[in-house]
Scaffold this motif. Sequence first.
Motif, PDB file in Angstrom:
ATOM      1  N   GLU A 228       0.752  -1.077  -0.062  1.00 16.82           N
ATOM      2  CA  GLU A 228      -0.358   0.299  -0.292  1.00 16.82           C
ATOM      3  C   GLU A 228       0.822   1.244  -0.037  1.00 16.82           C
ATOM      4  OE1 GLU A 228      -3.891   0.291   0.239  1.00 16.82           O
ATOM      5  OE2 GLU A 228      -3.530  -0.738  -0.806  1.00 16.82           O
ATOM      6  N   ALA A 229       2.222   1.682   0.817  1.00 19.00           N
ATOM      7  CA  ALA A 229       2.895   2.454   1.373  1.00 19.00           C
ATOM      8  C   ALA A 229       3.296   2.716  -0.448  1.00 19.00           C
ATOM      9  CB  ALA A 229       3.642   2.225   2.414  1.00 19.00           C
ATOM     10  N   GLY A 230       4.068   1.642  -1.283  1.00 16.56           N
ATOM     11  CA  GLY A 230       4.778   2.025  -1.834  1.00 16.56           C
ATOM     12  C   GLY A 230       3.245   2.157  -3.388  1.00 16.56           C
ATOM     13  N   ARG A 231       2.588   2.408  -3.210  1.00 15.83           N
ATOM     14  CA  ARG A 231       1.826   2.957  -4.350  1.00 15.83           C
ATOM     15  C   ARG A 231       1.521   4.423  -4.003  1.00 15.83           C
ATOM     16  NH1 ARG A 231      -1.925  -2.223  -5.068  1.00 15.83           N
ATOM     17  NH2 ARG A 231      -1.486  -3.818  -6.142  1.00 15.83           N
ATOM     18  N   MET A 232       1.413   4.754  -2.629  1.00 15.86           N
ATOM     19  CA  MET A 232       0.540   5.439  -2.036  1.00 15.86           C
ATOM     20  C   MET A 232       1.390   6.936  -2.375  1.00 15.86           C
ATOM     21  SD  MET A 232      -1.184   6.135   1.876  1.00 15.86           S
ATOM     22  CE  MET A 232      -1.212   4.518   1.659  1.00 15.86           C
ATOM     23  N   LEU A 233       3.121   6.564  -2.234  1.00 19.60           N
ATOM     24  CA  LEU A 233       4.023   7.136  -1.738  1.00 19.60           C
ATOM     25  C   LEU A 233       4.362   7.615  -3.962  1.00 19.60           C
ATOM     26  CD1 LEU A 233       6.088   6.307   0.657  1.00 19.60           C
ATOM     27  CD2 LEU A 233       5.372   7.980   0.542  1.00 19.60           C
ATOM     28  N   ARG A 234       3.909   6.672  -4.879  1.00 17.28           N
ATOM     29  CA  ARG A 234       4.110   7.087  -5.997  1.00 17.28           C
ATOM     30  C   ARG A 234       3.599   8.581  -6.373  1.00 17.28           C
ATOM     31  NH1 ARG A 234       6.066   1.850  -6.438  1.00 17.28           N
ATOM     32  NH2 ARG A 234       3.585   0.818  -6.398  1.00 17.28           N
ATOM     33  N   ASN A 235       2.132   7.821  -6.005  1.00 15.88           N
ATOM     34  CA  ASN A 235       0.880   8.475  -5.666  1.00 15.88           C
ATOM     35  C   ASN A 235       0.982  10.087  -5.580  1.00 15.88           C
ATOM     36  OD1 ASN A 235      -1.866   9.926  -5.027  1.00 15.88           O
ATOM     37  ND2 ASN A 235      -2.508   9.008  -7.585  1.00 15.88           N
ATOM     38  N   GLN A 274      11.278   7.893  -3.370  1.00 15.86           N
ATOM     39  CA  GLN A 274      10.689   8.974  -4.265  1.00 15.86           C
ATOM     40  C   GLN A 274      11.452   9.864  -4.053  1.00 15.86           C
ATOM     41  OE1 GLN A 274       7.939   8.299  -5.423  1.00 15.86           O
ATOM     42  NE2 GLN A 274       8.271   6.500  -5.610  1.00 15.86           N
ATOM     43  N   ARG A 275      12.449   9.903  -2.181  1.00 17.52           N
ATOM     44  CA  ARG A 275      13.486  11.352  -2.001  1.00 17.52           C
ATOM     45  C   ARG A 275      14.220  12.117  -3.278  1.00 17.52           C
ATOM     46  NH1 ARG A 275      15.508   8.877   1.049  1.00 17.52           N
ATOM     47  NH2 ARG A 275      15.493   9.372   3.015  1.00 17.52           N
ATOM     48  N   ARG A 276      14.329  10.470  -3.724  1.00 18.51           N
ATOM     49  CA  ARG A 276      14.837  11.440  -5.216  1.00 18.51           C
ATOM     50  C   ARG A 276      13.847  12.466  -6.329  1.00 18.51           C
ATOM     51  NH1 ARG A 276      16.938   6.406  -5.132  1.00 18.51           N
ATOM     52  NH2 ARG A 276      16.232   5.395  -6.366  1.00 18.51           N
ATOM     53  N   TYR A 277      13.091  11.384  -6.839  1.00 17.89           N
ATOM     54  CA  TYR A 277      11.982  12.625  -7.095  1.00 17.89           C
ATOM     55  C   TYR A 277      11.562  13.432  -6.683  1.00 17.89           C
ATOM     56  CZ  TYR A 277       7.460  11.857  -9.843  1.00 17.89           C
ATOM     57  OH  TYR A 277       6.671  11.951 -10.914  1.00 17.89           O
TER      58      TYR A 277
END
Length: 695
Positions: A228-235, A274-277
């Motif tokens: 869940e967190a992976g999808r959530m953070l990307r979103n 996501q930090r790099r993003y």
Amino acid sequence: MITGPRIATHVESTGPPSPRAPPTGRPRMRKSAAVATALIVSSALVFLVSRAVNGPSTAGADVAIDIPAAALTMWYPPVQEFDNGGELLEDGRFDALMAALDEAMTAEETLADPGRSIYPNVQGFIRRIAIPWLSDEQTGRASAYLTSLVDRFPEHERQIRRQISALEYNAPARRTIPSFWVSVQNHAYPGSLYPEDGSFADEHIDRRLAGLHALLELPETLNDLEREAGRMLRNFTQLLQAAEVNDEQADRIIAYFDAVAGRHPELAEMIDEQRRYVEYLLPGRVARNIVGTDLEGVEFSLEDYRGNIVVLVFSGQWCGPCREEYPYHSFALEHYRDDPVVFLGVNSDPDIETMRDAKANGEAPAYRSWWDESTEGPIATDWQVAAWPSIHVLDPEGVIRHTNTRGAGLIMTLDEMLADMRRAESGQAASLEDERFEALPYPDDWSPDGWYFTDEQIDGMLGALDAILGRPETVEDIERNAGPVFADFTARLQTGRISDEQTERVLAWFDAFVEDHPVLAQMVDERRRYMEHLIPGRVARNIVGKDLDGAEFSLEDYRGSVVVLVFSGEWCGPCRDEYPYHRFAMELYKDDPVVFLGVNSDADIETILASKARGEAPDYRAWWDGHGQPDAEGAAADGPIARAWNVRGWPSVFMIDQDGVIRYINKRGGELIQVLDWMVMEVRRAGFEPEGTAG
């Protein structure tokens, strides 16, 4: 210790119960509202967004997240227990799921707020039946139960039907488990979080971080955290593409990510991604460099093109939506060939020859590209591309300014960026039109927010109009001064839509003015006709006359088509600047009910005929209106059609829908293409198919 704003939830019930274990037949223990809300209000440990380092502290301030109370309860057994590799779901487990679904749908939290509870309650059920295979009998039972909800919640039938469709889709074994957080994301990230000026305010960032935190703390999330967190953070990071993030805001986002990683070490790798993003791939950040070889094997880098506006396009021939962008890119390459605009591509076709052939035969635009071998190639991976096409527009300093701007929106973006560059080089602060509008004492918020004027804006504009007309310098020569003031006022009304009631109020104000100044009755009556026929939302005045070949025709002949009515002339440089956009639009929409019509104001009809013959002016049908007194530039801009339409500047463009209603006025360049895209999409959605398109 890092501190930050507390997060509160608005829960209308007595509070959600504790995360539950698999059904055992024992009564379920319920926690108090204070303890349940603590699932979200654990900010001292997690929500670490202090501005103390780079700005004023907001520690202690509440950011309210209105998550439905039903979503704060773990109604179902852990989702991992249902990952059986696609085998048939055991009847015992299915029965337990059905019992849990019924418990969720009859709970106090749900009954108090059914409209916001149905989706998360059913989504929890669907997550657990996605991987297993449901038998026909199981699918029928679940469908019958959901159908029965229509009788209990008839006002939410449409929503329930969507859940039945989701059940039918997921009943056969699927490869992935759908996310839970999507069922409540609109409550965590409301639509108001999209700034209009292109830059996030601190309040937007606070609210988005608070929403992310609330989603991460949901019981369903904590039960299946890594997925869940992976999808959530990307979103979350993708939502930040909507506007620019400044350095201080980026630091706060990264500080929050670090805090989450500290609390959940198992998420460290995805959080680092996501930090790099946030550091390199959001609007407002300097883009990561790309170094590689082009389709001919020559090495080059993204940084080689500093000093130019760069449009970086991730695409491939395999991708239909990518190919749909080619006409816009080809137009831009030609239109901006003398400007500092560069297109660069990152190609994801598995075979390099695919793109080479497409460029060779003219199907794909001929801009330089890196070959990335696949959608999971090193460049796409480094730039975290999740969808194709993905488009990043960089300014001359290499800063990302826009992401995923497509079609006419890309043309409009390039127009605006080039205009900004030219203004910066010349020291010009704003357009003449902006300067004219800013010079008069209208309210700062006079321009409509969206499509329609508010009553407050109309009242404010009428108050400003009254103040301007009451100035001593205006009153001193009211007959000469009132006309331009009224013209400015009605020009402002062209920027949005005005309701019938608002129109009546404006016209009543006009009538009162005429009572005090009867000598101006004719001028005000002209403005009245303008209000009745020549602003957005009004049916356009008909035009009847002869075209350049002497054949009579009328504007109403083209009802049923989207009409772009252009007042222009060869004498007018800005008019000629619009020709490439008009020609491109005529080609782009040649199979749609879109018609360009012109009203030409050249003093000599042979001027426009010669221009069309040379291929300079677009070849659309036009009335010749050059019957007024010509000036030194060869313009006869006071012809009968221009006077009837109250045209005061060239070019003037009216965009008229298939019912003959004026929808937009004075859209130019890329914005004209963008608005046509919208209008054509409306026509297509309505299933409109004209019997024939004139002209």
